[in-house]
Design an enzyme around this catalytic site. Sequence first.
Site, short mmCIF file in Angstrom:
data_model
loop_
_atom_site.label_atom_id
_atom_site.label_comp_id
_atom_site.label_asym_id
_atom_site.label_seq_id
_atom_site.Cartn_x
_atom_site.Cartn_y
_atom_site.Cartn_z
CG HIS A 274 5.06 66.19 55.76
ND1 HIS A 274 4.32 65.09 55.46
CD2 HIS A 274 5.79 66.47 54.68
CE1 HIS A 274 4.58 64.72 54.22
NE2 HIS A 274 5.48 65.54 53.73
CG ASN B 73 24.07 75.43 48.50
OD1 ASN B 73 24.63 76.40 48.97
ND2 ASN B 73 22.76 75.30 48.48
CG ASP B 74 25.01 70.84 44.14
OD1 ASP B 74 25.40 69.95 44.93
OD2 ASP B 74 23.83 70.97 43.80
NE ARG C 188 16.86 74.31 46.78
CZ ARG C 188 17.39 75.27 47.56
NH1 ARG C 188 16.61 76.06 48.27
NH2 ARG C 188 18.70 75.40 47.63
NE ARG D 133 16.74 73.32 41.46
CZ ARG D 133 17.47 73.19 42.57
NH1 ARG D 133 18.69 73.69 42.62
NH2 ARG D 133 16.99 72.58 43.62
CD GLU E 293 23.47 73.31 40.78
OE1 GLU E 293 23.15 73.31 41.97
OE2 GLU E 293 22.86 72.65 39.90
NE ARG F 212 24.35 70.52 49.01
CZ ARG F 212 23.46 71.07 48.18
NH1 ARG F 212 23.70 71.10 46.87
NH2 ARG F 212 22.36 71.57 48.63
CB CYS G 115 20.05 80.66 43.87
SG CYS G 115 20.51 79.29 42.81
C1 PEP Z 1 23.01 74.94 45.04
O1 PEP Z 1 23.54 73.87 44.74
O2 PEP Z 1 23.64 75.93 45.47
C2 PEP Z 1 21.54 75.11 44.88
C3 PEP Z 1 20.97 76.28 45.04
O3 PEP Z 1 20.83 74.01 44.62
P1 PEP Z 1 20.44 72.91 45.75
O4 PEP Z 1 20.90 73.44 47.08
O5 PEP Z 1 18.97 72.73 45.66
O6 PEP Z 1 21.23 71.73 45.27
MG MG Z 2 22.37 72.42 43.59
#
Ligand code: PEP
Ligand code: MG
Length: 762
Positions: free
Chosen positions: A377, A641-642, A483, A519, A618, A652, A689
């Site tokens: 936090h 990212n995923d 998110r 999301r 993803e 990751r 994103c």
């Molecule tokens: C991603 O996976 O790129 C994404 C935006 O979702 P998160 O990072 O929340 O898994």
């Molecule tokens: Mg993701």
Amino acid sequence: MDTTERETIAAYEGPDSRRLLARLRDVMAGGGSGQDRLNEIVGLIAGEMRADVCSCYVMRAGEVLELFATQGLNQSAVHKTRLRVGEGIVGEIAAHARAMALEDAPSHPSFAYRPETGEDPFQSMAGVPILRGGKVRGVLVLQHKERRHYAEELVETLQTIAMVVAELVAAGELVNAQEISNQGDPVLLPARLSGVALNPGLAMGVAVVHRPQVTIRQMIAEDEGKEQERLSEALTAMHSAIDDLLAAAALAGLGEPRDILETYRMFAEDRGWLSRIREAIRMGLTAEAAVQQVQNDTRVRMSHLTDPYIRERLLDLDDLTNRLLLHLAGKKSEADGATLPDDLVLVARSLGPAELLDYDQRRLRGVIVEEGSPSSHVCIVARALDIPVVQVSDALNRIEAGDPLIVDGDHATIFVRPAEDIQDAFTQSMDLRARREEMYAQTRSLPSVTRDGVPISIQLNCGLLIDLPHLHASGAEGIGLYRTEIPFMVRSTYPEVDVQTDLYARIMDEAGERPVIFRTLDVGGDKMLPYMSSGEEENPSLGWRAIRIGLDHPSLLRQQLRALLCAAAGRPLSVMFPMVAEVAELEAARNILNLELERLVEHGREPPSTLRVGAMIEVPSLLFQLPALLPRVDFVSVGSNDLTQYVFAADRGNPRTANRYDPLSPPMMCLLRRLVEACSEANVSLSLCGEMAGRPLDAMALIGMGFRSLSMAPPSVGPVKTMLRSLDVAALRQYMQGLFQRPDHSLRPKLKAFAKDHGVLI
Ligand code: PEP
Ligand code: MG
């Protein structure tokens, strides 16, 4: 162990704690040297607890535990037997600041036999750390000849006694104060310490060491009723002070960090916490000692837990404990001091969000903590204030109050008492950074269009109400990824539909005309909810997460969708499903959404003015179903990212694999280019994103591949917009034609060279 054996182990009967504490009080108040009193104390404990041995080890300089007093071991071993931290069971207790109770101590792997102590005949052993100011100052041990099971209450009593002994150690009568304060302290030379970056940025200032200022003078109560009353009064004062603080935070334009601070307030009213304090007073402690004892006990119980959520809640509890102790002592927080420097860097073992807000934000430049994580936090609040935070495990041993400090949150480094040349170099970097920030600020009102006239939509990634002021300040077009799981993660129970509705409505209110893509819950993997157990998973990121949980527990998904639909009421709504692996999953989720929409209309509520449904790209399998997917969605957004971790089969979250493969490499770029073409043919909006959208060079490559919408964290908007306004897309497209079929590990160097040659500001 079989039952017969268990029956032969005598269960330990606890001592009369009140009587023992009263007798300890007499010893502490009596005359004699510190050593005399410690000798008397170990004798008293051994007698009252019917132990064959009671010994006290005290921490000396160099992390060595020295036997200082014993009843039951050879007296000749006193001041001779020494154990390193981590050596033997005593060293183990000190190393982990954790109590241990062993029926069969000699067979424990850490057992270290010391012949000079004469401890051969002893079977069972219980020991607790002697804690003071968050540091281990020694270890208190009981031993029994016969095999015994130690009840939890006994260990708790021993912990209470250890607090009394801690007073004796801290008083400097056993080991002088200089040695105590210098324990593990190197000489005052400039030092560069590496840590973990919790929030980026650069800061210079003077160290202000944040420690609880309260010294507990009286441990043992004279009048229980009076202590209970003092506790009640201090609690009332603390609650109203927290309310004032929260109101001031809201006024200071911090948005409304309610998600965070409500959880914090919830702790302040937690019944379990309060009843444990009241119980400790009933055992004979003063209110202050009871508060401290419950905190020590909670730390010891939870110190071995690695769950980040629990560890962060521990920091909140530390914050509350300190606050309550200040109220009991009738003192103001140290943050009130008018003597604080103008540029201050706060150094603390741990810090709660409210403690951070206690300090004058105009003077606060940076924060160094020994404990914390990016999702704690205090970091979320620091991010809203744009203050760099670095975690350095032994910061308090290495930094003195008043030391000049540099906090480099970009490189996870701090400089203590930096030499002049380092200070000069940082002053220059900070000036450069400030100039760059200024330049980014100027691009805010400029159109997001490339040099050759291609419009690019810049969106924000957000997760808390506290992030929303950035939406207007950054000049972003909307929120490309909200998110929703973050507010779920900071609560201790699943939020009811009306709580969720209220939250989503406030997000839409704050966003105003700007569109928001919500999301649905993306938990699981590294984002567990404290109230939802999924059991141990061998491969959590391949496991039960995101839409898989929503489809297996449709009531969760239904409730969230219901809340989103209600919140929109007459306004546009965009819903995006995460981790979709096949079209059938999207269809199932969409059916649930349709059911909720019908239900809403049946109940006479106003539906959203428009409803757009999207999927995150993803999971690679979905890329092979694009012809079936695209006609069924209004938009898709790449979660790079995923997607990168699944395409390369590289976790990751694992530092060894996270950066092993580059998204700017032929496989990822071929795949993304094909996706761009498919979406453009199907006339479906496409965005990206993941983190790469916020890195200027990566964003440049994405635009070169045909992406026209990117969603990123607020600090990236300036750098990305600056880059794209200097970019000639047509030239880049042409250049990139020749890259896709190359065998390179990464195309980053080639793209960098293009940017350099064509004056692209990356
Ligand atoms: C991603 O996976 O790129 C994404 C935006 O979702 P998160 O990072 O929340 O898994
Ligand atoms: Mg993701």
